[in-house]
Design an enzyme around this catalytic site. Structure first.
Site, short mmCIF file in Angstrom:
data_model
loop_
_atom_site.label_atom_id
_atom_site.label_comp_id
_atom_site.label_asym_id
_atom_site.label_seq_id
_atom_site.Cartn_x
_atom_site.Cartn_y
_atom_site.Cartn_z
N THR A 93 -6.20 -37.99 28.28
CA THR A 93 -7.02 -37.53 27.15
C THR A 93 -6.14 -36.99 26.02
OG1 THR A 93 -8.72 -36.92 28.74
CG2 THR A 93 -8.96 -36.02 26.54
N HIS A 112 -4.94 -39.91 24.00
CA HIS A 112 -5.95 -40.41 23.04
C HIS A 112 -5.95 -39.53 21.79
CE1 HIS A 112 -7.74 -43.34 25.71
NE2 HIS A 112 -8.05 -42.44 26.62
N CYS A 153 -23.91 -31.55 32.70
CA CYS A 153 -24.83 -30.60 32.06
C CYS A 153 -25.19 -31.07 30.64
CB CYS A 153 -24.13 -29.23 32.00
SG CYS A 153 -24.95 -28.02 30.96
ZN LIG Z 1 -7.06 -34.21 32.05
ZN LIG Z 2 -26.79 -27.39 32.18
#
Ligand SMILES: [Zn+2]
Ligand SMILES: [Zn+2]
Length: 357
Positions: free
Chosen positions: A55, A58, A126
């Site tokens: 990440t 990127h 979430c």
């Molecule tokens: Zn990571």
């Molecule tokens: Zn949540």
């Protein structure tokens, strides 16, 4: 606030933090920030080790995905381990069982606890998910202020060098276990850090045979060292001959469209394709053939289960320390962060770490 005598936080104290300041690869700066006492519900963590993640690459490249998700300037890094220097709450019941002096790492996802996904025990997806990289803190820093709910204590006796790899190991472990391939054959496509951790985790969790593929000879060597039975160059077609009537599961960690299509062809009917790498564009796949007629299940893995994976890591990670040693191919002093990023970007390394103390 609970605070030891040697904790920082007095007026005038400051700490350094690596930030991406502009769109160019070279737009990096180490800035100083004042140290302040953590707010209630947060802890100040003195960082010992930080690891470079895909990440981060990127974001360093400032590709389309990074531009859609982040604004500059941006603190870099999210995989780290350290020691709690101060806790910003007076009520010990709100400390999540953590105390000043504990060695910790970070679960980079923070769930709201009350949305539909949280009520389904899916806090990692979430609907109001907060992620560490958007809290204004970084891992390539001497300190970070972190919500206590995002901290996880390292297994007893685990070094910070290994501890900062629990976050990516959790993704790999979850990918392996959710393939449900105990006693079977797993193919790992793409042997960057997540793919390599998946090879190592598979060897610890009862997968009978692990086959691996990567473009880089150095990474194929690492896959073999971590327990792959064979590691092939996907360009030469030898993977097809290797899998016979098809493997039980493929963990696809490269995100390459060609590799994803190839993975479908390597699976037996009824097998599982687990996507752990992000393709940069939409793909055209033969769903009639693979998903309907051959009943292949395609799914993805995003982060760790916020409790279950960490409980598994407490159990499994201490047994994987020699694998983690092999995986860490490069370590740099904190001043050499730009060189560390360059090495990670090269596509030949295992895990690259920065040492803070
Ligand atoms: Zn990571
Ligand atoms: Zn949540």
């Amino acid at each position: 606030m609970q605070k030891p005598s040697d904790a920082p936080g007095t007026a005038g104290d400051s700490y350094s933090l690596v930030m991406k300041t502009g769109p160019e690869w070279s737009d990096l700066a180490r800035v100083r920030r004042p140290l302040s006492a953590p707010r209630p519900g947060s802890a100040l963590v003195k960082i010992h080790r930080a690891a470079v993640c895909g990440t981060d690459l990127h974001i360093l490249k400032w590709n389309d995905w990074a531009q859609q998700h982040y604004r500059l300037p941006l603190p870099l890094g999210h995989e780290f381990s350290g020691v709690i220097a101060a806790i910003g709450a007076d009520d010990a019941s709100a400390h999540h069982g953590l105390a000043v002096g504990d060695s910790v790492t970070v679960e980079t996802h923070l769930a709201c606890g009350h949305c539909d996904q949280c009520l389904r025990d899916r806090g990692h997806t979430c609907l109001n998910l907060k992620v560490f990289t958007r809290l204004g803190e970084g891992a390539f820093a001497e300190y970070a202020t972190v919500p206590l709910a995002m901290l996880r204590r390292l297994p007893a006796g685990m070094s910070h060098r290994h501890g900062c790899l629990l976050e990516p190991l959790g993704i790999a472990l979850r990918a392996v276990e959710e393939c449900r391939v105990t006693g079977g054959v797993l193919f790992v496509s793409g042997c960057g850090p997540i793919g390599l951790l998946a090879v190592a985790a598979a060897r610890q969790t009862g997968v009978a045979r692990v086959l691996a593929a990567d473009l880089s000879p150095a990474r194929r060597e690492l896959a073999l060292a971590l327990g792959a039975e064979v590691a092939v160059d996907p360009r030469d077609g030898s993977d097809r001959a290797l899998v016979g009537t098809g493997v039980d599961a493929v963990i696809e960690a490269s995100g390459s469209p060609a590799a994803i299509e190839n993975a479908l062809n390597l699976l037996r009917p009824g097998g599982t394709l687990m996507l752990a790498g992000m393709p940069a564009q939409n793909l055209a796949l033969d769903l009639s053939r693979h998903v309907v007629l051959r009943e292949i299940a395609i799914r993805g893995v995003y982060g760790r289960h916020l409790q279950g994976t960490w409980a598994r890591l407490q159990e499994i990670a201490p047994r994987m320390q020699s694998a983690l040693d092999r995986l860490i191919t490069h370590e740099f002093a904190q001043d050499d962060f730009a060189e560390a990023f360059r090495v990670a970007m090269d596509g030949q390394a295992g895990k690259v770490e920065l040492i803070f103390s």
